[in-house]
Scaffold this active site. Structure first.
Site, short mmCIF file in Angstrom:
data_model
loop_
_atom_site.label_atom_id
_atom_site.label_comp_id
_atom_site.label_asym_id
_atom_site.label_seq_id
_atom_site.Cartn_x
_atom_site.Cartn_y
_atom_site.Cartn_z
N SER A 29 0.79 -1.23 0.00
CA SER A 29 0.00 0.00 0.00
C SER A 29 0.82 1.27 0.00
CB SER A 29 -0.94 0.00 1.21
OG SER A 29 -0.21 -0.07 2.42
N HIS A 34 -5.37 -3.59 -2.26
CA HIS A 34 -5.04 -2.54 -3.22
C HIS A 34 -4.89 -3.08 -4.65
CE1 HIS A 34 -4.37 0.97 -0.59
NE2 HIS A 34 -4.03 0.08 0.31
N LYS A 50 -12.12 0.07 -1.77
CA LYS A 50 -11.13 0.81 -2.55
C LYS A 50 -11.61 0.88 -4.00
CE LYS A 50 -7.21 0.07 0.55
NZ LYS A 50 -8.03 -0.15 1.74
#
Length: 407
Positions: free
Chosen positions: A195, A229, A258
């Site tokens: 990340s 992610h 996300k």
């Protein structure tokens, strides 16, 4: 009584964070959104800053789906049908049809037998890892793994723990060899996309090494990947690090919050494993799920991701990321070569990081500086994050602001 004796110590702790340049401070409050227009992506209004419209370069909304009309419509319809909240944990009476439909869709999307929703990806990591780690387990973890993995391993209290250097598969192999014959089970855990950096784990190499050493462990070597992610932002079809590397984890943890633009986390694995986790994971058993409306919106997001529109958004995201990395290189600024829409601007100094954050804010760009202990000392950075609802004009505006800071 109560907090009177403690608060002076807390005040000093806050002051120390301030002096070190590590205090996060007051959170900006988004008070409104200006839709994309005139070749520019969306802009955001902050409480207390009037009509100043900010370019948001610090969000995880990689596909730009949070304002998509299909998601909003799906969430509104489900809220009207099922209400605003679940009203209970799932095993009591909090499981709704959209939860079950979404779990089936996530399992199919990742090519797994089953999937299980959690309230957040952090909760998924914290809920899953301790259930697979015993007092006869060796845990082997990448040194730059997410805070959720670090805390989950601490909570689990394994028999042994090894941290290998970032992406160093030889370090992983040494650890597996060292614990052979000493632990009954090994758990290898890593982020998919990291990340803070936007680079990814070499899952194909990790899988090969784990398979090589598995005979030495009576209960096997289990691979767990948190690709929060990666899913929806990485790979030709958005299936994340597994798609990029052509390898699979035994358990895959992801997020809806996300790229998919909603809220919540999940784990995908074999049916037997998911059945076990439903019975044992306290973050699942004792926490309310995401709302039925959020589950319906996430289903709509998966549909978009799997369509031609999703493919177009992924391609636009790749182009924007390449443009930003090339622009940083042309300015002589340090970044990390990758394809992911996380584009770190490496500063390597806390005070300079804070100064650049202020410089961008004064010019209506929202960025976030990351300093120790979020990143190691000497690795201070600004994590730039792109979204598919942004444009080349937005990238060029950011690069122009960074160019002025250099001058």
């Amino acid at each position: 009584m109560g907090l009177e004796r403690l608060e002076p110590h807390i005040t000093r702790a806050i002051a120390e964070l301030e002096a070190a340049g590590r205090r996060k401070g007051r959170e900006p409050v988004i008070a409104g959104v200006k839709p994309a227009q005139d070749g520019a992506g969306p802009r955001y209004f902050l409480a207390g800053y009037g009509e100043r419209a900010f370019l948001r370069m610090n969000a995880n909304s990689y596909l730009g789906l949070a304002h998509h009309p299909k998601l909003i419509e799906a969430e509104a319809r489900a809220a009207e049908r099922f209400g605003a909240g679940p009203g209970a944990v799932r095993f009591i009476s909090g499981t709704f049809a959209p939860h079950v439909e979404l779990e089936r869709a996530l399992a199919a999307f990742h090519g797994r037998e089953s999937a299980m929703l959690m309230s957040a990806a952090y909760a998924a990591v914290m809920g899953v890892l301790p259930q697979l780690i015993s007092d006869a387990t060796a845990v082997i973890s990448d040194e730059l793994n997410h805070n959720s993995i670090i805390n989950a391993v601490r909570l689990a209290r394994p028999a042994a723990k090894a941290i290998y250097p970032h992406l160093d598969v030889t370090g992983l192999e040494r650890a597996l060899a060292a614990y052979a014959g000493k632990a009954r089970r090994a758990v290898v855990v890593t982020d998919g996309v990291f990340s803070m950096r936007g680079d990814h784990a070499p899952l194909e190499k990790i899988a090969a090494i784990c398979q090589k050493h598995e005979p030495a462990y009576p209960e096997g070597v289990i691979t767990i990947v948190d690709d929060s992610h990666g899913v929806g932002a990485f790979g030709r079809t958005g299936r994340g690090t597994e798609e990029i590397t052509g390898a699979r984890a035994d358990l895959l943890i992801g997020t809806l919050g996300k790229a998919l633009g909603v809220n919540g986390g999940y784990v995908a694995a074999s049916r037997t494993m998911i059945d076990y986790l439903r019975e044992t994971a306290p973050f699942y058993i004792y926490s309310n799920p995401i709302t039925p409306a959020e589950a319906a919106a996430a289903l709509a997001a998966l549909d978009i991701l799997s369509s031609s529109e999703g493919a177009a958004r992924l391609e636009r995201l790749r182009r924007l990321a390449a443009r930003l990395r090339a622009g940083l290189g042309a300015l002589g600024l340090e970044t990390i070569a990758a394809e992911h829409p996380i584009v770190p601007l490496i500063i390597r100094d806390t005070q300079k990081t804070a100064a650049l954050v202020r410089h961008c804010f004064e010019r209506n760009i929202l960025v976030t500086g990351l300093t120790y202990p979020v990143v190691p000392k000497g690795e201070e950075e600004i994590r730039l994050q792109l979204s598919a609802d942004q444009t080349e004009r937005d990238v060029d505006e950011l690069l122009d602001v960074l160019k002025k800071f250099r001058r």
